[in-house]
Design a protein around this motif. Structure first.
Motif, PDB file in Angstrom:
ATOM      1  N   THR A  62      34.627   3.413  -2.832  1.00  0.00           N
ATOM      2  CA  THR A  62      33.962   4.236  -3.838  1.00  0.00           C
ATOM      3  C   THR A  62      32.454   4.050  -3.730  1.00  0.00           C
ATOM      4  O   THR A  62      31.974   2.926  -3.559  1.00  0.00           O
ATOM      5  CB  THR A  62      34.424   3.840  -5.258  1.00  0.00           C
ATOM      6  OG1 THR A  62      35.846   4.003  -5.334  1.00  0.00           O
ATOM      7  CG2 THR A  62      33.773   4.697  -6.320  1.00  0.00           C
ATOM      8  N   ILE A  63      31.730   5.126  -3.848  1.00  0.00           N
ATOM      9  CA  ILE A  63      30.257   5.094  -3.886  1.00  0.00           C
ATOM     10  C   ILE A  63      29.830   5.593  -5.258  1.00  0.00           C
ATOM     11  O   ILE A  63      30.266   6.666  -5.700  1.00  0.00           O
ATOM     12  CB  ILE A  63      29.650   5.995  -2.793  1.00  0.00           C
ATOM     13  CG1 ILE A  63      30.083   5.518  -1.414  1.00  0.00           C
ATOM     14  CG2 ILE A  63      28.132   6.015  -2.919  1.00  0.00           C
ATOM     15  CD1 ILE A  63      29.695   6.472  -0.304  1.00  0.00           C
ATOM     16  N   THR A  64      28.998   4.812  -5.932  1.00  0.00           N
ATOM     17  CA  THR A  64      28.479   5.204  -7.242  1.00  0.00           C
ATOM     18  C   THR A  64      26.956   5.188  -7.168  1.00  0.00           C
ATOM     19  O   THR A  64      26.357   4.222  -6.685  1.00  0.00           O
ATOM     20  CB  THR A  64      28.943   4.226  -8.341  1.00  0.00           C
ATOM     21  OG1 THR A  64      30.370   4.225  -8.366  1.00  0.00           O
ATOM     22  CG2 THR A  64      28.410   4.622  -9.705  1.00  0.00           C
ATOM     23  N   GLY A  65      26.321   6.258  -7.646  1.00  0.00           N
ATOM     24  CA  GLY A  65      24.860   6.312  -7.632  1.00  0.00           C
ATOM     25  C   GLY A  65      24.320   7.341  -8.598  1.00  0.00           C
ATOM     26  O   GLY A  65      25.045   8.244  -9.043  1.00  0.00           O
ATOM     27  N   LEU A  66      23.044   7.177  -8.907  1.00  0.00           N
ATOM     28  CA  LEU A  66      22.361   8.117  -9.797  1.00  0.00           C
ATOM     29  C   LEU A  66      21.813   9.280  -8.976  1.00  0.00           C
ATOM     30  O   LEU A  66      21.229   9.068  -7.907  1.00  0.00           O
ATOM     31  CB  LEU A  66      21.226   7.418 -10.540  1.00  0.00           C
ATOM     32  CG  LEU A  66      21.652   6.329 -11.527  1.00  0.00           C
ATOM     33  CD1 LEU A  66      20.439   5.579 -12.061  1.00  0.00           C
ATOM     34  CD2 LEU A  66      22.448   6.940 -12.668  1.00  0.00           C
ATOM     35  N   LEU A  67      21.986  10.487  -9.477  1.00  0.00           N
ATOM     36  CA  LEU A  67      21.478  11.671  -8.808  1.00  0.00           C
ATOM     37  C   LEU A  67      19.960  11.762  -8.917  1.00  0.00           C
ATOM     38  O   LEU A  67      19.281  12.174  -7.992  1.00  0.00           O
ATOM     39  CB  LEU A  67      22.123  12.927  -9.396  1.00  0.00           C
ATOM     40  CG  LEU A  67      21.662  14.251  -8.805  1.00  0.00           C
ATOM     41  CD1 LEU A  67      22.061  14.348  -7.336  1.00  0.00           C
ATOM     42  CD2 LEU A  67      22.231  15.409  -9.588  1.00  0.00           C
ATOM     43  N   GLY A  68      19.419  11.366 -10.056  1.00  0.00           N
ATOM     44  CA  GLY A  68      17.997  11.529 -10.356  1.00  0.00           C
ATOM     45  C   GLY A  68      17.852  12.447 -11.561  1.00  0.00           C
ATOM     46  O   GLY A  68      18.816  13.085 -11.997  1.00  0.00           O
ATOM     47  N   PRO A  69      16.645  12.516 -12.125  1.00  0.00           N
ATOM     48  CA  PRO A  69      16.445  13.270 -13.367  1.00  0.00           C
ATOM     49  C   PRO A  69      16.751  14.761 -13.231  1.00  0.00           C
ATOM     50  O   PRO A  69      16.298  15.422 -12.313  1.00  0.00           O
ATOM     51  CB  PRO A  69      14.961  13.070 -13.680  1.00  0.00           C
ATOM     52  CG  PRO A  69      14.530  11.913 -12.858  1.00  0.00           C
ATOM     53  CD  PRO A  69      15.426  11.866 -11.662  1.00  0.00           C
TER      54      PRO A  69
END
Length: 184
Positions: A62-69
């Motif tokens: 699984t990869i989890t990350g923030l897309l950005g504003p």
């Protein structure tokens, strides 16, 4: 006598000239009407231009990350400023290999820049427990954020989290797809 009457006549003419040539008395105030127009603006969404690198994981990981504003700005100036921002994704591909859009989950989280303009801002998925799988078309997009009530304009920003479940059958490579936000 003639000189004297001429002097009086000249003096009288000078006095008359002074009386008629006296400066006008200014009014103590003077009003100037001023007008302006509040014109209709627009309803816009902005998201990171990318590419956004979310990291890596092996097949089955699984990869989890923030897309950005992501931001919505409503400057339409109407009596109501209701809107809904929604999101969908494409398949992720490298060469002829595909990881389907359905492997991508999304949650908007709370507003990172509080909304302005009055009314109520509602996160589509406030917490990780609320995350949803993204659909693959605009017509089936899921709500990311919404605004209801208030007048004039509004603005809000959030930083959504993406979770990609890598299929066990996935082959190595750098996969690319698109996450699209829309507002109406």
């Amino acid at each position: 006598m003639r000189k004297r009457s001429m002097m009086l006549t000249s003096a009288g003419a000078g006095v008359l000239m002074f009386l008629f040539a006296a400066p006008a008395v200014a009014a103590p105030t003077d009003d100037t009407p001023v007008t302006f127009e509040v014109s209709a603006g627009s309803l816009d969404v902005s998201a990171p231009a990318g590419p956004v690198d979310l990291g890596n994981a092996p097949p089955g990981g699984t990869i989890t990350g923030l897309l950005g504003p992501v931001s919505v700005s409503d400057t339409r100036g109407g009596a109501t400023s209701d809107w809904t921002a929604s999101v969908y994704a494409t398949d992720f591909t490298v060469a002829a290999l595909t990881i389907p859009f359905s492997a991508l989950a999304y949650w908007s989280g709370p507003a990172t820049v509080p909304g302005g303009g009055g009314g109520t801002f509602t996160s589509g998925q406030p917490t990780e427990a609320d995350r949803v799988a993204l659909p693959g078309t605009a017509g089936t997009a899921v709500t990311a954020f919404s605004h209801s009530g208030g007048t004039g304009g509004s603005t809000v920003t959030w930083n959504p989290t993406l979770v990609i479940s890598i299929p066990l059958t996935a082959q190595t490579g750098t996969y690319t797809g698109t996450v699209t936000h829309q507002v109406a």
